[in-house]
Motif scaffolding. Structure first.
Motif, PDB file in Angstrom:
ATOM      1  N   ALA A 103      41.510  65.366  56.684  1.00  0.00           N
ATOM      2  CA  ALA A 103      41.617  66.795  56.979  1.00  0.00           C
ATOM      3  C   ALA A 103      42.946  67.392  56.541  1.00  0.00           C
ATOM      4  O   ALA A 103      42.996  68.545  56.087  1.00  0.00           O
ATOM      5  CB  ALA A 103      41.420  67.035  58.471  1.00  0.00           C
ATOM      6  N   GLN A 104      44.018  66.633  56.685  1.00  0.00           N
ATOM      7  CA  GLN A 104      45.338  67.195  56.426  1.00  0.00           C
ATOM      8  C   GLN A 104      45.892  66.794  55.070  1.00  0.00           C
ATOM      9  O   GLN A 104      46.268  67.655  54.263  1.00  0.00           O
ATOM     10  CB  GLN A 104      46.308  66.734  57.525  1.00  0.00           C
ATOM     11  N   ASP A 105      45.920  65.490  54.801  1.00  0.00           N
ATOM     12  CA  ASP A 105      46.563  65.027  53.576  1.00  0.00           C
ATOM     13  C   ASP A 105      45.716  65.298  52.344  1.00  0.00           C
ATOM     14  O   ASP A 105      46.221  65.739  51.307  1.00  0.00           O
ATOM     15  CB  ASP A 105      46.869  63.529  53.671  1.00  0.00           C
ATOM     16  N   ARG A 106      44.414  65.028  52.456  1.00  0.00           N
ATOM     17  CA  ARG A 106      43.535  65.207  51.299  1.00  0.00           C
ATOM     18  C   ARG A 106      42.738  66.497  51.366  1.00  0.00           C
ATOM     19  O   ARG A 106      42.247  66.983  50.337  1.00  0.00           O
ATOM     20  CB  ARG A 106      42.580  64.010  51.177  1.00  0.00           C
ATOM     21  N   GLY A 107      42.573  67.053  52.574  1.00  0.00           N
ATOM     22  CA  GLY A 107      41.798  68.279  52.718  1.00  0.00           C
ATOM     23  C   GLY A 107      40.323  68.047  52.418  1.00  0.00           C
ATOM     24  O   GLY A 107      39.893  66.950  52.105  1.00  0.00           O
ATOM     25  N   GLY A 108      39.534  69.096  52.542  1.00  0.00           N
ATOM     26  CA  GLY A 108      38.122  68.984  52.197  1.00  0.00           C
ATOM     27  C   GLY A 108      37.312  68.298  53.263  1.00  0.00           C
ATOM     28  O   GLY A 108      36.877  67.155  53.102  1.00  0.00           O
ATOM     29  N   ILE A 109      37.111  68.985  54.383  1.00  0.00           N
ATOM     30  CA  ILE A 109      36.313  68.413  55.468  1.00  0.00           C
ATOM     31  C   ILE A 109      34.840  68.388  55.091  1.00  0.00           C
ATOM     32  O   ILE A 109      34.145  67.398  55.305  1.00  0.00           O
ATOM     33  CB  ILE A 109      36.545  69.211  56.761  1.00  0.00           C
ATOM     34  N   THR A 110      34.353  69.482  54.535  1.00  0.00           N
ATOM     35  CA  THR A 110      32.968  69.505  54.054  1.00  0.00           C
ATOM     36  C   THR A 110      32.924  70.330  52.769  1.00  0.00           C
ATOM     37  O   THR A 110      33.423  71.465  52.721  1.00  0.00           O
ATOM     38  CB  THR A 110      32.006  70.064  55.120  1.00  0.00           C
ATOM     39  N   THR A 111      32.356  69.742  51.732  1.00  0.00           N
ATOM     40  CA  THR A 111      32.387  70.374  50.400  1.00  0.00           C
ATOM     41  C   THR A 111      31.054  70.307  49.665  1.00  0.00           C
ATOM     42  O   THR A 111      30.960  70.784  48.546  1.00  0.00           O
ATOM     43  CB  THR A 111      33.442  69.686  49.505  1.00  0.00           C
ATOM     44  N   MET A 112      30.031  69.671  50.279  1.00  0.00           N
ATOM     45  CA  MET A 112      28.760  69.401  49.585  1.00  0.00           C
ATOM     46  C   MET A 112      28.960  68.484  48.388  1.00  0.00           C
ATOM     47  O   MET A 112      28.205  68.521  47.419  1.00  0.00           O
ATOM     48  CB  MET A 112      28.085  70.709  49.148  1.00  0.00           C
ATOM     49  N   MET A 113      29.989  67.623  48.443  1.00  0.00           N
ATOM     50  CA  MET A 113      30.270  66.646  47.395  1.00  0.00           C
ATOM     51  C   MET A 113      30.353  65.258  48.022  1.00  0.00           C
ATOM     52  O   MET A 113      30.895  65.102  49.111  1.00  0.00           O
ATOM     53  CB  MET A 113      31.603  66.973  46.700  1.00  0.00           C
ATOM     54  N   PRO A 114      29.810  64.234  47.356  1.00  0.00           N
ATOM     55  CA  PRO A 114      29.924  62.882  47.890  1.00  0.00           C
ATOM     56  C   PRO A 114      31.347  62.357  47.753  1.00  0.00           C
ATOM     57  O   PRO A 114      32.125  62.822  46.919  1.00  0.00           O
ATOM     58  CB  PRO A 114      28.952  62.078  47.018  1.00  0.00           C
TER      59      PRO A 114
END
Length: 457
Positions: A103-114
């Motif tokens: 959530a913090q370092d990489r970001g992207g909690i939900t993106t519709m991407m595997p």
């Protein structure tokens, strides 16, 4: 109902006393319950949270490992563990670190991407449960729902088979029962069933192979969904040969078989499937996989996977009734990977089973000490006691022995003694951080409660 000999008026008086004590010692929870009654349906964010025997919900402040602290600063030894959702313990460090990183370092909690985490989780579940093709949902209910739909689609059969008084979440087809004449009906209290469950479902008793064979004989059942051991109406273990016979009956009639291991994954690394050498066509999971972060999972054998791939009619990739925008999200899979790889490992399961063994032995001593003609059944890290001398053989036996007044009294009294038992039934679950001291405290509290119940008998 057992224990007609117990003075019900006295039991009610004891419960009233325990609830009054809880209210006096938990003013903040009482205050929040009053406030919630004006903002939340039933005064809680999810209906089951209203089932606390304390008379008012226990409002959470914080939870770590096997301990929970409420808003009044009262700490409990927690053997409910979120009704299995926190079987790995509350906020295990590796899972928390993975959540923060995602959530913090990489970001992207939900993106519709595997993500690569999804692959790692699928591979690990394949190693544990022996089925290679996995997808993810946000709950075990959805995992069951999606698996059932796919099985019906490839089978081109309309019905499923369940066991009487089973539990597979809130899947419509599984909220079914039998009336006095043996007809399939909606379970009492079923809220707004979409269709008559007799159109979708066959229901038979657990541990009754003759009933299973009779129900499957017409070959109109697409799939059987079953817990390897029933866990939500007391605990009902399979009798010797029952699951083998179930698998053989499915094979003989071309019926698929799903084992729902959402609760029974307490048994070990690969649940009952691995521990007992079972051979399902599909496995469903949920709750504990991501240590409380919402997730469900469903896995298929290579043969069933290929049948799904070769089906050109069902729309599995778009609007065909499978999936969801938040299913398979990056946060859930990061949490699940850390939980499986670093928390719910072989060492943890060994420890959990050992502490559960001590709990079971302690509870049996308590029952014997006070002359309580009750039993307790264990399944790995999970144990449940019931109000009959012998374990239940079927869901009907288990349901008949439920005593709501006794349940409420025991649960409320344990809360007042710093012990949190699962509010819906008498299940205790040992997590990786549950200690021998925790177990002894739980047994000691139960000793006091059971002793008072039987002191006048």
């Amino acid at each position: 109902m057992p224990h007609a000999d117990l003075d019900r008026t006295r039991l009610q008086s004891l419960l009233d006393r325990e609830q009054a004590q809880f209210a006096a010692e938990h003013p903040r929870s009482v205050q929040l319950a009053e406030r919630a009654s004006h903002a939340l349906l039933h005064g809680v964010p999810m209906p089951w949270m209203a089932k606390w025997a304390s008379g008012t919900p226990v409002f959470l402040a914080e939870a770590r490992g096997a301990r929970v602290t409420d808003v009044d600063g009262v700490e409990y030894v927690d053997v409910a563990l979120g009704d299995t959702g926190s079987m790995p313990g509350h906020s295990p460090a590796p899972t928390v670190e993975a959540i923060i990183s995602r959530a913090q370092d990489r970001g992207g909690i939900t993106t519709m991407m595997p993500t690569e985490d999804a692959i790692a989780v699928g591979e690990e579940l394949g190693r544990r449960f022996g089925v290679p093709a996995w997808q993810f949902a946000l709950s075990a209910t959805d995992a069951n729902r999606f698996a059932l739909r796919m099985c019906r689609q490839v089978q081109q059969r309309s019905k499923i088979l369940i066991f009487l008084h089973c539990y597979h979440g809130t899947v419509d087809e599984t909220v079914a029962s039998l009336d006095a004449d043996g007809n399939v009906v909606s379970r009492p209290g079923n809220v707004g069933p979409a269709v008559d469950p007799a159109l979708t479902t066959k229901v038979v008793p657990f541990n009754d192979l003759d009933a299973v064979r009779a129900a499957l004989a017409p070959r109109d059942v697409a799939v059987v969904i079953a817990e390897p051991a029933m866990t939500n109406v007391g605990m009902v273990l399979p009798e010797d040969g029952f699951l083998k016979g179930l698998e053989e009956a499915c094979a003989e009639t071309g019926t698929l078989l799903i084992y729902d291991e959402t609760h029974t994954m307490s048994t070990g690394l690969g649940g009952c499937v691995r521990a007992w050498g079972l051979h399902p066509d599909a496995v469903t999971l949920g709750k504990a996989l991501a240590a409380g972060v919402p997730i469900g999972a469903y896995g298929f054998t290579a043969e069933l996977r290929d049948r799904i791939h070769n089906d050109l009619v069902g729309d599995y990739l778009d609007w065909g009734g499978v999936g969801g925008t938040l299913a398979g999200n990056a946060l859930s899979l990061a949490a699940a990977r850390a939980t499986l790889e670093q928390v719910l490992n072989e060492e943890a399961y060994t420890s959990m089973s050992m502490t559960c063994h001590r709990y079971v032995a302690g509870v049996r001593e308590v029952f014997a000490k006070h002359g309580a003609p009750w039993h307790i059944v264990a399944l790995g890290a999970r144990a449940e006691f019931g109000y009959t001398p012998e374990p239940h053989r079927s869901g009907a036996d288990a349901l008949e022995s439920i005593d709501p007044l006794l349940d409420d009294l025991i649960h409320a009294a344990l809360l007042n003694r710093g012990v949190m038992l699962t509010p819906f039934h008498n299940m205790a679950l040992m997590g990786p951080t549950t200690t021998i001291e925790d177990v002894d405290r739980v047994v000691g509290a139960l000793d006091a409660v059971v002793g008072e119940i039987f002191s006048a008998v």
